[in-house]
Motif scaffolding. Structure first.
Motif, mmCIF file in Angstrom:
data_model
loop_
_atom_site.group_PDB
_atom_site.id
_atom_site.type_symbol
_atom_site.label_atom_id
_atom_site.label_comp_id
_atom_site.label_asym_id
_atom_site.label_seq_id
_atom_site.Cartn_x
_atom_site.Cartn_y
_atom_site.Cartn_z
ATOM 1 N N MET A 192 28.651 50.785 36.222
ATOM 2 C CA MET A 192 28.426 49.711 35.245
ATOM 3 C C MET A 192 29.710 48.920 35.067
ATOM 4 O O MET A 192 30.804 49.484 35.072
ATOM 5 N N ILE A 193 29.533 47.604 34.899
ATOM 6 C CA ILE A 193 30.669 46.740 34.611
ATOM 7 C C ILE A 193 30.389 46.067 33.279
ATOM 8 O O ILE A 193 29.296 45.518 33.076
ATOM 9 N N SER A 194 31.335 46.073 32.381
ATOM 10 C CA SER A 194 31.093 45.511 31.057
ATOM 11 C C SER A 194 31.223 43.991 31.096
ATOM 12 O O SER A 194 31.600 43.407 32.096
ATOM 13 N N GLY A 195 30.950 43.374 29.971
ATOM 14 C CA GLY A 195 31.216 41.940 29.839
ATOM 15 C C GLY A 195 32.718 41.726 29.708
ATOM 16 O O GLY A 195 33.499 42.673 29.788
ATOM 17 N N PRO A 196 33.135 40.468 29.530
ATOM 18 C CA PRO A 196 34.575 40.185 29.468
ATOM 19 C C PRO A 196 35.235 40.956 28.324
ATOM 20 O O PRO A 196 34.724 40.986 27.215
ATOM 21 N N VAL A 197 36.350 41.554 28.627
ATOM 22 C CA VAL A 197 37.071 42.321 27.619
ATOM 23 C C VAL A 197 38.286 41.538 27.121
ATOM 24 O O VAL A 197 38.491 41.366 25.943
ATOM 25 N N ALA A 198 39.090 41.071 28.061
ATOM 26 C CA ALA A 198 40.290 40.320 27.688
ATOM 27 C C ALA A 198 40.535 39.304 28.787
ATOM 28 O O ALA A 198 39.926 39.377 29.854
ATOM 29 N N THR A 199 41.409 38.359 28.546
ATOM 30 C CA THR A 199 41.674 37.341 29.554
ATOM 31 C C THR A 199 43.006 37.592 30.213
ATOM 32 O O THR A 199 44.012 37.829 29.546
#
Lengths: 331, 533, 312
Positions: free
Chosen positions: B274-281
């Motif tokens: 699984m890959i999460s949504g954006p966490v940080a930029t």
């Protein structure tokens, strides 16, 4: 005479085949060691004395030595024995003492350990009995405080002491033959004399036959009963000791005697020329090049010991009267 | 002989020492009657002393297992009740009143109430120096226990992100009475890690493993598994192999295994990934106060000159998401419809040409008035990702005639450079939830930060800083939206940030593990609902 | 013998003092202020006031020689201060991790012995045969394999594919096999060659000829005369290798998650945790010196020339 021949060497050849040919280190020598008597083997360095000793016991280091001939001891031919059989003979029937005795001992082991392992390889004795035997023989060689000595390490002893220990180890198993390869070369003169006296006395006691190898004529003169002169792997003359010194026949023997330092003369008289190469030795006269007495028939001479007199043998063209003249016939 | 004896003794000693390894691994304590459901995960570092009020070497995920926060951070920045059932904020924004749940117990059976909550806050406030990095703590004046289940937090100034920041894993979470040292000062340590969270520590061997068992007094949803075993495995490759062997059930978090390993697991089809949504930029800060990047045109050209997607595909195996704006639209106040700078090398070149940066024939790089278009790119040499990106960017920008000097330095020197502003390009990363956007924006005012240095050349820098101060103090939601719009759009138009990608969180697990979900906060590992079939 | 040991132990004292001085000086040569490092690691902003407070606490304002003596005094009492990161006493932490490293090193050494002695001896005895050639090639391969590569190859084959051994961690004897083997193979390759050379040198010695001439059995000659002498340079080298293994085979400990000193010190170095680095440097120097002493004592036991002082 009730003197037994304990080691009978006939026509011993030791050679090393190499890429360039065969190197003949020992070229057909014969000799006999008699019980209780000393046979001196004298010759210059490189003449094959040490190789003779080593090859008799199968101790040649490098691979490839070819040993031929017969060396009979107690009816067995040494040169054809298997490894275990010859191991049993080494040290027990034929013992050897070597030059540079200090290097011959393992620096990490005590004298006692050397003794016990030698004894233990041949006899079934308890440690105590072995120690007693060792102590006894150390005393015979003139060493004092044998029990203290046994606990010491080789590097703690002087050259003379170590040589005596070697003699003690050699004789403790009462061998039939003792080969002494330059036993006094590394010792100084006073010690040398002591060692030789010791050896003489022990010879009487234990009745061993000794093959004494040396390049020192003085040592030979002192110890030997009979002397064989060796040159380029051949024995060129053999005679009882007084005979050899008083009446040397072979030109090489004569040259050797002459080169002894004399008190009157200031310069040393050397033997001119160089020893020939042992490569592909053809059996001719090895001394040919350097001989002052050579004649025309010498170049065709085949090296062979011929009896000149009772017990005096010589291998020189001059005395090979009967043979060789045949060669002179124009083909 | 003597030597034999000595050798024998040495061998025996060796043997004893060798065998001295057995027996260090003991099985977990507890009832042996029923088969337990045990979930095994791993972590590269030891979990630490599990002090809720401190940082390194405490590991955040473990602190999160044991200790609860007042509120929870939900999707899109929503704040949800947790230990606090409800709350109200005074009109001036300075007093927050929380009504606490009445059914919460610590893992030793003691009750959670406003008194113990206050005690925890006080322990943190006593050591303000240590928590200076967190604006929330700086703004809290004092905390009162107004009733048995009523907690009052009084602020020096209105600070709107207070609720978001109260959801943080540390330092403001709650330790039970028995865990406090005699003098109540947790800065020196805790006596026992007693919390209200779903898990409690049942076994611990430093640097080898830590075992967490279900908290029997937990007020929330009962965890489906009985125990979580955390094995300490420093090396990422070993972790990947351990997972393949079945020694681990789940790998959860970023940076635990290489992206290469992750993509292999994903492609093998044998496991769940699984890959999460954006966490940080992940971004580059461009220095508007130094060298050629002083010019707006140059900065805009740089924005168009980088093919971000190809970078992401090659360096990140396509696992991260391309970033067009400093904050992803999911971040509060950041859904502004800003126009991305699309990759267009031709456009970049023409912008540079028009600005006077010409590339004469035979020359590799552009020049203007005798000055070479040369930029200093600073990065942390110990960071492999930064290094790879920097090198790739150097190649990309060369194509449009920009010369990049790579300056890879040791951490201390790299940080020094940030403080002094001696760079044209430097890496940065936003902090993620719940800090975005306010924490990064707040730090833009601090001269010792790279962001300040990078913005220092902007004509409207003073105005930006003023607006940032305003937004943090503002009590009006609409006003905040307008202020953020100004700040973020200006920064976007000025092209001082080159956003590269949004980092993501990863999970890999075997097919018999279910209900694995991500939390908006990057460092949490939520295992309450995870089950083993 | 006792006198020899006593003499050597006494000669250790100046060496240890020298090491302590060196360790102390080296740490103070670092350009960064340890007080600042401490604050950063504790996540306290290193403001000037905070730094001043910590400097006073650490006694960094005292004259350098005073600092040295204070430190030395504490060291003699085995007080190495507290880790900047964990705030626990350094000595306690080192002692916690050391047994694991000792365990690993001892097991590796055993494997090295088990491999290198037979292979070295037989390579020498059967010099230039096929066996000797194959062993030579294997030794070169073994010596050139980097440990991180080797460790993963072993894990992959023996743990993942064949599932014979655990992949990581410490616990049973089975856990010890892979890390100890990885650590041992490189050293074993070197020692095999060393022993072979040593054996060949000794086989050429005069005392071997004499031993044969006395009619000793070949096996006895090889073991008692040749091997014993050949082992001396090997024993000396072992002292050094064991020291290196104890210093913490960092890579092996990291890959196999072995909780030893190597892992601990590397993370301390990355964190600039000075008390730990200092204690470790001193600790390891002492260990090396002691191991050397131990190797010397073993050699003295084996070689009487060393303990009885050369020729008379």
């Amino acid at each position: 005479m009730n003197e037994q021949v304990v080691l009978d060497v006939k026509d011993l050849h030791v050679s090393l085949p190499s890429m360039r040919g065969v190197v003949g280190a020992v070229n057909g020598i014969s000799m006999q060691i008699t019980e209780g008597k000393v046979l001196g083997l004298v010759g210059e360095s490189g003449c094959g004395k040490s190789i003779t000793c080593l090859s008799l016991l199968g101790l040649t280091k490098e691979e490839g030595w070819v040993i031929a001939g017969v060396a009979k001891i107690q009816g067995k031919n040494l040169l054809t024995l298997g490894p275990e059989e010859i191991r049993k003979i080494r040290g027990k029937e034929i013992a050897i003492i070597m030059q540079n005795p200090l290097t011959a001992f393992n620096p990490l082991m005590t004298i006692e350990q050397h003794f016990l392992e030698t004894i233990g390889s041949h006899l079934l004795l308890s440690k105590k009995e072995g120690r007693n035997l060792a102590g006894r023989y150390l005393e015979y060689t003139g060493l004092s405080q044998p029990s203290k000595l046994l606990k010491q390490y080789p590097f703690q002893l002087s050259g003379g002491m170590i040589q005596r220990v070697m003699i003690a180890i050699a004789l403790a198993l009462e061998p039939k033959v003792l080969i002494a390869d330059e036993p006094t070369t590394s010792l100084d003169v006073t010690v040398q004399r002591q060692i030789l006296c010791q050896l003489a006395r022990l010879k009487e006691k234990v009745r061993t036959g000794i093959l004494l190898v040396s390049h020192d004529l003085g040592v030979i003169a002192q110890m030997a009963d009979e002397v064989a002169v060796m040159y380029c792997g051949c024995i060129v003359e053999r005679a009882p000791v007084e005979r050899l010194f008083n009446q040397p026949l072979h030109p090489y023997t004569k040259a050797l005697m002459a080169s002894k330092p004399k008190m009157q003369k200031k310069t040393l008289q050397a033997i001119g020329g160089q020893a020939p190469s042992l490569l592909n030795f053809d059996g001719g006269c090895p001394f040919f090049e350097r001989c002052h007495e050579k004649s025309c028939c010498c170049s065709h001479y085949k090296q062979e010991l011929v009896q000149y007199d009772d017990k005096h043998w010589v291998g020189c063209a001059k005395f090979a009267v009967k043979q060789r003249m045949l060669y002179y016939e124009p083909a | 002989m003597k030597t034999k004896k000595l050798l024998l003794i040495s061998v025996l000693i060796l043997a004893v020492v060798v065998s001295g390894c057995g027996g260090s691994r003991s099985t977990a304590t507890g009832d042996k009657t029923e088969p337990k459901k045990v979930l095994t995960i791993s972590w590269p570092l030891d979990v630490g002393p599990l002090n809720p009020h401190l940082y390194r070497p405490n590991q955040m995920f473990a602190q999160d297992f044991i200790y609860d926060s007042l509120v929870e951070y939900g999707e899109g920045g929503a704040v949800n009740p947790h230990l606090a059932e409800s709350w109200s904020i005074s009109p001036d924004g300075k007093i927050y009143t929380f009504t606490l749940r009445q059914d919460v117990y610590f893992s030793d059976g003691s009750k959670f109430n406003a008194q113990i909550a206050k005690k925890n806050f006080d322990a943190v406030l006593v050591n303000r120096e240590r928590h200076k990095w967190l604006e929330l703590v700086n703004q809290i004046d004092k905390v009162n226990a107004a009733g048995q289940y009523t907690l009052e937090i009084i602020f020096k100034n209105p600070y709107y992100p207070a609720l978001q920041e109260l959801s943080l894993i540390r330092p403001l979470r709650f330790l039970g009475e028995a865990g406090f040292p005699e003098d109540g000062n947790t800065a020196e340590g805790v006596k026992a890690p007693i919390g209200t969270g779903p898990w409690m520590l049942s076994e611990y061997k430093q640097n080898e493993y830590a075992i967490f068992s279900r908290n029997p007094y937990y007020w929330g949803r009962r965890p489906k598994v009985d125990q979580v075993v955390v094995k300490i495995i420093p090396d990422g490759e070993t972790r990947a192999i351990a997972f393949e062997r079945g020694d681990l059930d789940l790998i959860f978090g970023s940076g635990l295994i290489s992206l290469h390993s992750f993509s292999q697991f994903r492609d093998s089809g044998k496991y769940q990934t699984m890959i999460s949504g954006p966490v940080a930029t992940r971004f580059l800060a461009i220095n508007s106060n130094r060298g050629p990047t002083r010019e707006h045109a140059v900065r805009v050209a740089l924005q168009h000159g980088v093919n971000k997607q190809s970078l992401i595909d090659s360096i990140f195996y396509g696992i991260e998401v391309k970033a067009d704006t400093l904050f992803s639209p999911q971040v509060p106040y950041s859904d502004l419809g800003l126009q991305p700078y699309e990759y267009d090398a031709g456009k970049a070149k023409s912008i540079l040409e028009s600005a006077g940066w010409v590339q004469t024939a035979g020359q590799e790089f552009r020049q203007k008035n005798g000055q070479l278009l040369e930029l200093d790119f600073s990065f942390d040499i110990a960071d492999d990702v930064q290094k790879a990106l920097a090198e790739a960017l150097q190649g990309e920008l060369k194509k449009i005639g920009v010369k990049i000097n790579l300056i890879g330095e040791e951490r201390q020197s790299y940080q020094q450079r940030q403080k002094e502003g001696t760079f044209n390009l430097i890496f940065g990363e936003t902090w993620g939830a719940p800090y975005d956007p306010h924490s990064l924006v707040s730090s833009m005012r601090v001269p010792a930060h790279a962001d300040y240095q990078a913005q220092a050349g902007l004509p409207m820098k003073a105005a930006i800083d003023a607006k940032i101060t305003e937004v943090l103090l503002s009590t009006d939601e609409r006003e905040r939206q307008e202020l953020y719009r100004y700040i973020l759009s200006t920064l976007h138009e000025q092209a001082v940030y080159l956003p590269i990608s949004y980092s993501t969180n990863l999970a890999v697990f075997h097919n018999n593990i279910t209900e694995v979900l991500f939390d908006p906060q990057k460092f949490r590992i939520p295992l309450v609902d995870v089950d083993i079939k | 013998m006792g006198r020899f040991v006593a003499r050597r132990i006494i000669s250790l004292v100046p060496v240890l003092l020298g090491i302590s001085l060196l360790t102390f000086v080296l740490i103070h040569l670092v350009p960064v202020d340890p007080a600042e490092v401490y604050l950063r690691l504790s996540q306290i902003p290193p403001t000037d006031e905070a730094v001043a407070v910590i400097r006073a606490e650490m006694g960094l304002n005292k004259p350098l020689h005073q600092q040295y003596f204070d430190w030395l005094w504490k060291v003699v009492h085995l007080d190495f201060g507290k880790s900047f990161v964990t705030k626990k006493p350094v000595m306690a932490e080192l002692l916690y991790y050391f047994p694991a490293t000792l365990n690993l090193a001892a097991a590796s050494l055993l494997i090295v012995l088990l491999i290198s002695i037979p292979v070295g001896v037989f390579s020498a005895l059967y010099k230039d045969t096929a066996f000797d050639q194959i062993c030579r090639i294997l030794a070169f391969i073994g010596a050139s394999m980097p440990s991180f590569w080797l460790s993963f190859v072993l894990i992959y084959i023996l743990s993942l594919e064949l599932n014979l051994l655990p992949a990581f961690g410490r616990g049973t004897l089975a856990h010890l096999v892979l890390p100890a083997t990885t650590l041992a193979l490189g050293a074993a390759a070197v020692y095999t060659r060393l022993l072979r050379t040593s054996m060949l040198e000794n086989l050429n010695q005069n005392f071997v000829l004499y031993a044969r001439a006395r009619g000793l059995k070949e096996k006895l000659i090889v073991v008692r005369h040749v091997l014993k002498n050949a082992l001396i340079p090997v024993v000396i080298a072992f002292g050094m290798t064991l020291g290196h293994m104890l210093a913490g085979s960092v890579i092996v400990e990291n890959v196999f998650a072995w909780p030893g000193v190597g892992r601990y010190i590397v993370s301390s170095i990355f964190n600039r945790d000075y008390p730990v680095i200092q204690a470790y440097a001193l600790f390891m120097a002492v260990v090396f010196v002691l191991l050397n002493l131990f190797a010397d004592i073993i050699c003295a036991t084996l070689d009487p020339r060393i303990r009885l002082g050369g020729d008379k």
